[in-house]
Design an enzyme around this catalytic site. Structure first.
Site, PDB file in Angstrom:
ATOM      1  N   GLY A  23     -54.697  21.878 -17.672  1.00  0.00           N
ATOM      2  CA  GLY A  23     -54.720  20.787 -16.691  1.00  0.00           C
ATOM      3  C   GLY A  23     -56.146  20.334 -16.400  1.00  0.00           C
ATOM      4  N   HIS A  35     -46.723  24.616 -30.872  1.00  0.00           N
ATOM      5  CA  HIS A  35     -46.538  24.727 -29.418  1.00  0.00           C
ATOM      6  C   HIS A  35     -45.400  23.785 -29.014  1.00  0.00           C
ATOM      7  CE1 HIS A  35     -50.508  26.582 -29.180  1.00  0.00           C
ATOM      8  NE2 HIS A  35     -51.122  25.481 -29.573  1.00  0.00           N
ATOM      9  N   CYS A  91     -56.066  21.777 -28.994  1.00  0.00           N
ATOM     10  CA  CYS A  91     -54.840  21.173 -29.540  1.00  0.00           C
ATOM     11  C   CYS A  91     -53.890  20.738 -28.431  1.00  0.00           C
ATOM     12  CB  CYS A  91     -54.157  22.159 -30.476  1.00  0.00           C
ATOM     13  SG  CYS A  91     -54.045  23.842 -29.828  1.00  0.00           S
ATOM     14  N   ASN A  92     -53.690  21.609 -27.433  1.00  0.00           N
ATOM     15  CA  ASN A  92     -52.777  21.260 -26.340  1.00  0.00           C
ATOM     16  C   ASN A  92     -53.336  20.120 -25.494  1.00  0.00           C
ATOM     17  OD1 ASN A  92     -50.435  23.095 -26.418  1.00  0.00           O
ATOM     18  ND2 ASN A  92     -51.987  24.710 -26.257  1.00  0.00           N
TER      19      ASN A  92
END
Ligand SMILES: NC(=O)c1ccc[n+]([C@@H]2O[C@H](COP(=O)([O-])OP(=O)(O)OC[C@H]3O[C@@H](n4cnc5c(N)ncnc54)[C@H](OP(=O)(O)O)[C@@H]3O)[C@@H](O)[C@H]2O)c1
Length: 355
Positions: free
Chosen positions: A195, A220, A140-141
């Site tokens: 990242g 988030h 999701c992020n």
């Protein structure tokens, strides 16, 4: 018609199943559960055929009076693509089963990148999944960061992105997750896995991520700083992001001040389960100092990967191109929130008065 099965009918699986069922070019053949708990009722109410995720648990379903159409192997033999929505790490254990049945598989972001031939995001990396036997939709992020950084890199050139992710402690139904009264660096070292995961989608973008967990379940929050090669105008950045169909610019005028109000806004807009499939970028947070761009975005962890799963299926099992697939998915689900308050369309003076 692409025949699709969903293995694991939990937070992500139940949403992916509904999204697949809404596609005119897909048929949802069935879903699996590992245990006959309340989740089977949701599948039954929607008329989805239910299969046992684990063969030797079939008797538990019979004992609970829950009818099954079969077990996982039967579902795999009946579909073109299986979407693995099992708990993190279980997908990797399921992979050999899919291979044994010669069934293409979509995995989720809880698995390591090497579980599949390619990592997937419709905005940044659609063609990588073309014709693949296995694909992983990133987390999701990572999905949200890829959607944001792709247009910024194309337009301004990203020199370096620095993102702090304040992650929800658990999903609303996860009573055993936390923290309940703290904010925890997780991991305490930089970079978090996000990242490097973004680089699976955008290999040329330099991005450092730091992550924390907070005692919230709704969404988030990302604090984003991007140093770009050409100094941007904040208004132009707003227009650029507003043009992205899977980014919702939250207008200042709407008075939405956090994740709770955002989720209520989505529910009021008629979204199933109050889902927000789009990145939610706080419009007034878009700020520029020299070549440094800053913004905040919120990410509904239960929902943003759902349209990406639909597009991943199309990329693997059809010749539909990225733009057409995204348009079809958006149209069928209703992705693409636009507030009527942002451009004065519903200026306060125009609201009907009680008298
Ligand atoms: N939740 C999120 O915020 C989120 C966001 C993005 C990506 N993801 C990723 O999506 C995946 C699924 O996460 P989730 O949150 O949806 O998990 P979840 O809510 O725990 O659901 C997992 C589902 O898998 C079923 N299951 C258990 N063992 C299985 C097995 N051996 N084979 C197949 N299914 C099995 C469970 O069945 P029972 O219900 O019967 O136990 C449950 O329906 C993970 O990789 C996760 O990292 C999660």
């Amino acid at each position: 018609m692409i025949r699709v099965g969903v293995n694991g009918y939990g937070t992500i699986g139940k949403r992916v199943a509904d999204a697949v069922a809404a596609q005119p070019d897909m048929e949802l053949v069935g879903v699996t559960k590992a245990s006959p708990d309340y989740g089977v009722e949701a599948a039954s109410r929607r008329g989805y055929d239910l299969y046992a995720a684990v063969e030797d648990r079939v008797d538990e379903f019979a004992a609970a009076g829950v009818g099954l159409a079969g077990a996982l192997g039967d579902l795999l033999d009946a579909v073109d693509v299986i979407v693995d929505c099992a708990p993190s790490g279980v997908g990797e254990r399921n992979a050999p089963i899919y291979e044994a049945h010669d069934t293409r598989a979509v995995f989720q972001g809880g698995e390591d990148a090497d579980v599949a031939e390619a990592s997937f995001n419709a905005r940044g990396r659609f063609e990588a999944a073309r014709g693949a036997d296995s694909v992983r939709v990133v987390s999701c992020n990572t999905t949200a960061l890829s959607r944001l950084l792709a247009p910024l890199d194309e337009t301004y050139g990203v020199e370096k992105a620095r993102v702090t992710l304040v992650r929800r402690g658990g999903d609303p139904n996860e009573t055993d997750r936390g923290p309940i009264n703290d904010i925890v660096p997780d991991p305490a070292t930089v970079p978090s896995h996000h990242g490097p995961d973004v680089n699976e989608i955008l290999p040329d973008v330099t991005v450092d991520t730091a992550a924390l967990r907070a005692p919230v379940t709704g969404m988030h929050t990302h604090s984003v700083n991007v140093t770009v090669e050409t100094a941007p105008d904040p208004g132009a950045v707003r227009d650029l992001l507003a043009d992205e169909s899977r980014i919702f610019l939250v207008p200042e005028a709407a008075g939405i001040d956090g994740a709770g109000a955002l989720k209520e806004y989505a529910a009021d807009a008629g979204r199933p389960r109050g889902d927000l499939w789009e990145n939610c970028v706080w419009e007034e947070s878009i700020s520029v100092t020299g070549r440094d761009l800053y913004l905040f975005q919120n990410v509904h962890q239960e929902a943003d990967v759902v349209p990406e799963n639909v597009d991943a299926i199309r990329a693997m099992a059809s010749d539909v191109d990225a733009a057409e697939s995204v348009a079809r998915t958006n149209e069928s689900l209703g992705v693409g929130l636009e507030s009527r308050l942002g451009d004065g369309e519903l200026a306060r003076a125009e609201l009907p008065a009680d008298d």
